[in-house]
Design a protein around this motif. Structure first.
Motif, PDB file in Angstrom:
ATOM      1  N   GLY A 235      30.122 -16.884 -23.263  1.00 29.32           N
ATOM      2  CA  GLY A 235      30.159 -17.000 -24.712  1.00 29.32           C
ATOM      3  C   GLY A 235      31.175 -16.081 -25.352  1.00 29.32           C
ATOM      4  N   LEU A 236      31.296 -14.862 -24.862  1.00 31.76           N
ATOM      5  CA  LEU A 236      32.273 -13.907 -25.403  1.00 31.76           C
ATOM      6  C   LEU A 236      33.695 -14.346 -25.082  1.00 31.76           C
ATOM      7  CD1 LEU A 236      30.527 -10.478 -24.681  1.00 31.76           C
ATOM      8  CD2 LEU A 236      30.657 -11.719 -26.851  1.00 31.76           C
ATOM      9  N   ARG A 237      33.906 -14.857 -23.848  1.00 28.83           N
ATOM     10  CA  ARG A 237      35.247 -15.323 -23.475  1.00 28.83           C
ATOM     11  C   ARG A 237      35.655 -16.519 -24.326  1.00 28.83           C
ATOM     12  NH1 ARG A 237      33.351 -14.934 -18.228  1.00 28.83           N
ATOM     13  NH2 ARG A 237      33.568 -17.188 -17.924  1.00 28.83           N
ATOM     14  N   GLU A 238      34.705 -17.420 -24.579  1.00 29.95           N
ATOM     15  CA  GLU A 238      35.001 -18.589 -25.431  1.00 29.95           C
ATOM     16  C   GLU A 238      35.367 -18.135 -26.844  1.00 29.95           C
ATOM     17  OE1 GLU A 238      31.534 -20.937 -25.271  1.00 29.95           O
ATOM     18  OE2 GLU A 238      31.979 -21.839 -23.315  1.00 29.95           O
ATOM     19  N   ALA A 239      34.623 -17.172 -27.361  1.00 30.02           N
ATOM     20  CA  ALA A 239      34.920 -16.674 -28.708  1.00 30.02           C
ATOM     21  C   ALA A 239      36.302 -16.040 -28.762  1.00 30.02           C
ATOM     22  CB  ALA A 239      33.854 -15.662 -29.137  1.00 30.02           C
ATOM     23  N   ALA A 240      36.654 -15.272 -27.720  1.00 31.40           N
ATOM     24  CA  ALA A 240      37.966 -14.635 -27.668  1.00 31.40           C
ATOM     25  C   ALA A 240      39.074 -15.677 -27.590  1.00 31.40           C
ATOM     26  CB  ALA A 240      38.031 -13.683 -26.471  1.00 31.40           C
ATOM     27  N   ALA A 241      38.871 -16.683 -26.763  1.00 32.26           N
ATOM     28  CA  ALA A 241      39.891 -17.727 -26.618  1.00 32.26           C
ATOM     29  C   ALA A 241      40.070 -18.490 -27.923  1.00 32.26           C
ATOM     30  CB  ALA A 241      39.501 -18.672 -25.481  1.00 32.26           C
ATOM     31  N   GLN A 242      38.963 -18.782 -28.600  1.00 26.96           N
ATOM     32  CA  GLN A 242      39.048 -19.526 -29.847  1.00 26.96           C
ATOM     33  C   GLN A 242      39.741 -18.705 -30.936  1.00 26.96           C
ATOM     34  OE1 GLN A 242      38.018 -22.684 -29.602  1.00 26.96           O
ATOM     35  NE2 GLN A 242      38.964 -23.060 -31.592  1.00 26.96           N
ATOM     36  N   ARG A 243      39.468 -17.403 -30.970  1.00 22.26           N
ATOM     37  CA  ARG A 243      40.138 -16.549 -31.950  1.00 22.26           C
ATOM     38  C   ARG A 243      41.635 -16.524 -31.709  1.00 22.26           C
ATOM     39  NH1 ARG A 243      40.498 -15.724 -36.669  1.00 22.26           N
ATOM     40  NH2 ARG A 243      38.530 -14.681 -37.090  1.00 22.26           N
ATOM     41  N   ARG A 244      42.030 -16.478 -30.449  1.00 24.04           N
ATOM     42  CA  ARG A 244      43.467 -16.479 -30.138  1.00 24.04           C
ATOM     43  C   ARG A 244      44.118 -17.803 -30.514  1.00 24.04           C
ATOM     44  NH1 ARG A 244      44.408 -13.259 -24.388  1.00 24.04           N
ATOM     45  NH2 ARG A 244      44.833 -11.232 -25.390  1.00 24.04           N
ATOM     46  N   ARG A 245      43.398 -18.903 -30.315  1.00 20.05           N
ATOM     47  CA  ARG A 245      43.965 -20.210 -30.664  1.00 20.05           C
ATOM     48  C   ARG A 245      44.091 -20.375 -32.180  1.00 20.05           C
ATOM     49  NH1 ARG A 245      41.085 -22.169 -26.043  1.00 20.05           N
ATOM     50  NH2 ARG A 245      39.201 -22.514 -27.283  1.00 20.05           N
ATOM     51  N   GLN A 246      43.163 -19.739 -32.938  1.00 18.49           N
ATOM     52  CA  GLN A 246      43.173 -19.880 -34.386  1.00 18.49           C
ATOM     53  C   GLN A 246      43.142 -18.481 -35.040  1.00 18.49           C
ATOM     54  OE1 GLN A 246      40.784 -23.341 -35.992  1.00 18.49           O
ATOM     55  NE2 GLN A 246      39.672 -23.061 -34.058  1.00 18.49           N
ATOM     56  N   PRO A 247      44.269 -17.779 -34.995  1.00 17.73           N
ATOM     57  CA  PRO A 247      44.270 -16.383 -35.471  1.00 17.73           C
ATOM     58  C   PRO A 247      43.997 -16.238 -36.968  1.00 17.73           C
ATOM     59  CG  PRO A 247      46.499 -17.141 -35.019  1.00 17.73           C
ATOM     60  CD  PRO A 247      45.586 -18.201 -34.474  1.00 17.73           C
ATOM     61  N   ASP A 248      44.239 -17.278 -37.766  1.00 20.14           N
ATOM     62  CA  ASP A 248      44.050 -17.178 -39.217  1.00 20.14           C
ATOM     63  C   ASP A 248      42.764 -17.838 -39.699  1.00 20.14           C
ATOM     64  OD1 ASP A 248      46.527 -15.911 -39.451  1.00 20.14           O
ATOM     65  OD2 ASP A 248      47.576 -17.837 -39.554  1.00 20.14           O
ATOM     66  N   ALA A 249      41.984 -18.419 -38.783  1.00 28.35           N
ATOM     67  CA  ALA A 249      40.798 -19.177 -39.194  1.00 28.35           C
ATOM     68  C   ALA A 249      39.677 -18.239 -39.637  1.00 28.35           C
ATOM     69  CB  ALA A 249      40.320 -20.055 -38.045  1.00 28.35           C
ATOM     70  N   ASP A 250      38.814 -18.779 -40.505  1.00 23.48           N
ATOM     71  CA  ASP A 250      37.647 -17.996 -40.924  1.00 23.48           C
ATOM     72  C   ASP A 250      36.488 -18.261 -39.968  1.00 23.48           C
ATOM     73  OD1 ASP A 250      36.738 -20.514 -41.564  1.00 23.48           O
ATOM     74  OD2 ASP A 250      36.945 -20.264 -43.727  1.00 23.48           O
ATOM     75  N   LEU A 251      35.378 -17.567 -40.213  1.00 26.32           N
ATOM     76  CA  LEU A 251      34.230 -17.675 -39.311  1.00 26.32           C
ATOM     77  C   LEU A 251      33.695 -19.094 -39.224  1.00 26.32           C
ATOM     78  CD1 LEU A 251      32.115 -14.454 -39.960  1.00 26.32           C
ATOM     79  CD2 LEU A 251      33.191 -15.162 -37.819  1.00 26.32           C
ATOM     80  N   ASP A 252      33.608 -19.769 -40.374  1.00 27.56           N
ATOM     81  CA  ASP A 252      33.064 -21.124 -40.380  1.00 27.56           C
ATOM     82  C   ASP A 252      33.880 -22.054 -39.498  1.00 27.56           C
ATOM     83  OD1 ASP A 252      30.936 -20.554 -42.094  1.00 27.56           O
ATOM     84  OD2 ASP A 252      32.197 -20.775 -43.862  1.00 27.56           O
ATOM     85  N   THR A 253      35.218 -21.929 -39.588  1.00 30.61           N
ATOM     86  CA  THR A 253      36.094 -22.792 -38.788  1.00 30.61           C
ATOM     87  C   THR A 253      35.933 -22.498 -37.295  1.00 30.61           C
ATOM     88  OG1 THR A 253      37.684 -22.874 -40.607  1.00 30.61           O
ATOM     89  CG2 THR A 253      38.482 -23.507 -38.427  1.00 30.61           C
ATOM     90  N   LEU A 254      35.891 -21.222 -36.967  1.00 21.59           N
ATOM     91  CA  LEU A 254      35.732 -20.847 -35.552  1.00 21.59           C
ATOM     92  C   LEU A 254      34.386 -21.313 -35.007  1.00 21.59           C
ATOM     93  CD1 LEU A 254      37.145 -17.204 -35.673  1.00 21.59           C
ATOM     94  CD2 LEU A 254      38.278 -19.229 -34.726  1.00 21.59           C
ATOM     95  N   ALA A 255      33.327 -21.097 -35.781  1.00 23.73           N
ATOM     96  CA  ALA A 255      31.991 -21.502 -35.338  1.00 23.73           C
ATOM     97  C   ALA A 255      31.923 -23.005 -35.138  1.00 23.73           C
ATOM     98  CB  ALA A 255      30.952 -21.057 -36.367  1.00 23.73           C
ATOM     99  N   SER A 256      32.525 -23.761 -36.057  1.00 21.84           N
ATOM    100  CA  SER A 256      32.523 -25.220 -35.952  1.00 21.84           C
ATOM    101  C   SER A 256      33.266 -25.677 -34.694  1.00 21.84           C
ATOM    102  CB  SER A 256      33.156 -25.824 -37.207  1.00 21.84           C
ATOM    103  OG  SER A 256      33.232 -27.224 -37.100  1.00 21.84           O
ATOM    104  N   SER A 257      34.344 -24.972 -34.373  1.00 20.25           N
ATOM    105  CA  SER A 257      35.124 -25.351 -33.185  1.00 20.25           C
ATOM    106  C   SER A 257      34.320 -25.187 -31.904  1.00 20.25           C
ATOM    107  CB  SER A 257      36.393 -24.491 -33.112  1.00 20.25           C
ATOM    108  OG  SER A 257      37.199 -24.693 -34.252  1.00 20.25           O
ATOM    109  N   LEU A 258      33.416 -24.197 -31.904  1.00 18.40           N
ATOM    110  CA  LEU A 258      32.600 -23.953 -30.695  1.00 18.40           C
ATOM    111  C   LEU A 258      31.235 -24.626 -30.779  1.00 18.40           C
ATOM    112  CD1 LEU A 258      33.319 -20.176 -29.954  1.00 18.40           C
ATOM    113  CD2 LEU A 258      34.289 -22.198 -28.840  1.00 18.40           C
TER     114      LEU A 258
END
Length: 287
Positions: A235-258
């Motif tokens: 779960g932590l690795r997925e969160a890190a990877a998603q943050r790197r893919r979307q460096p400007d996204a907000d929490l809602d966008t990141l959460a929706s992606s996962l």
């Protein structure tokens, strides 16, 4: 915005239909009269309406220059001499609602002033006697218009502040065009202020998101440099990877992606920052 010249022009164009109202308005105009009973004014419209009102009720009135000395702006005072019709008190003049409105209209023309400023619009009535100032406050209070009173250079000043109070006065005196402009200006100002607040809040939220994302990206880079990133739970690795893919996204966008909740995403990113702060070298696998 409330413009004094436009307000005076509108009030001066109102022609009361009833003789009692014309008399009440004339008496209101004469409240600023000199001790000899004459009205002295720089405003030609005020002088003209005083003569017209006097003539309409059979009272003698005449206009003449008050002085041969010109005003600094090139204007001359006018003196309107009206046969004595001032009653000893306002009571009989303002007994009827229509007469009260007419009286206040005349009083606003002759003794009132309108100004604007950082604190908002401000209306003042300058009167000679304290009794009249108290009577004016009573008249306004009966119409649910709040006012205050003070003394300035030996004169009594009744003043109004606040949008609702000034709107009430304009409505009371029949200044419908000025009231419409005033309310339109107020609504526009409120909408503009609300929009500015929303934009400021959005800008602040965006700034917080950018700062948080920068901290998270730096934390992820430190974890990777220390060889810790690959040892983290899925779960932590997925969160890190998603943050790197979307460096400007907000929490809602990141959460929706996962496909997880906002709070869960926030927890994972916060945990990454905490682990990066604790990292000082190779450690056992983290969960």
């Amino acid at each position: 915005m409330l413009v004094a010249s436009e307000l005076r022009g509108e009030l001066a164009r109102i022609q009361p239909a009833r003789a009692c109202c014309r008399r009440a308005e004339l008496i209101g105009l004469l409240q600023s009269a000199e001790p000899d009973g004459s009205l002295r004014t720089l405003d030609h419209a005020t002088a003209r309406i005083a003569v017209q009102l006097a003539g309409s009720i059979g009272v003698s009135a005449a206009t003449a220059p008050a002085s041969t000395v010109p005003h600094p702006r090139g204007r001359h005072h006018l003196r309107v001499a009206v046969d004595g019709i001032l009653p000893p008190s306002w009571g009989p003049v303002t007994a009827k609602a229509c007469d009260r409105r007419a009286f206040l209209r005349g009083l606003l023309l002759s003794s009132g002033s309108v100004s604007g400023g950082p604190g908002g619009p401000h209306v003042e009535f300058v009167l000679r006697e304290r009794r009249n100032a108290r009577d004016l406050q009573r008249l306004l209070a009966e119409a649910e218009v709040r006012s205050s009173r003070m003394e300035r250079r030996g004169r009594e000043v009744v003043y109004l502040k606040g949008q609702d109070q000034i709107s009430g006065l304009l409505r009371l005196t029949g200044a419908n065009r000025a009231l419409l402009d005033f309310e339109t200006s107020r609504v526009s100002r409120e909408v503009r202020n609300r929009l500015n607040r929303l934009l400021n809040a959005e800008e602040a939220n965006l700034a917080r998101t950018v700062r948080a994302a920068d901290r998270q990206l730096q934390a992820i880079s430190r974890l990777q440099a220390a060889g810790e990133l690959e040892r983290l739970a899925d779960g932590l690795r997925e969160a890190a990877a998603q943050r790197r893919r979307q460096p400007d996204a907000d929490l809602d966008t990141l959460a929706s992606s996962l496909g997880i909740g906002r709070s869960a995403m926030n927890h994972r990113l916060r945990r990454l920052v905490e682990l990066a702060a604790e990292t000082a070298g190779p450690r056992p696998a983290r969960t």
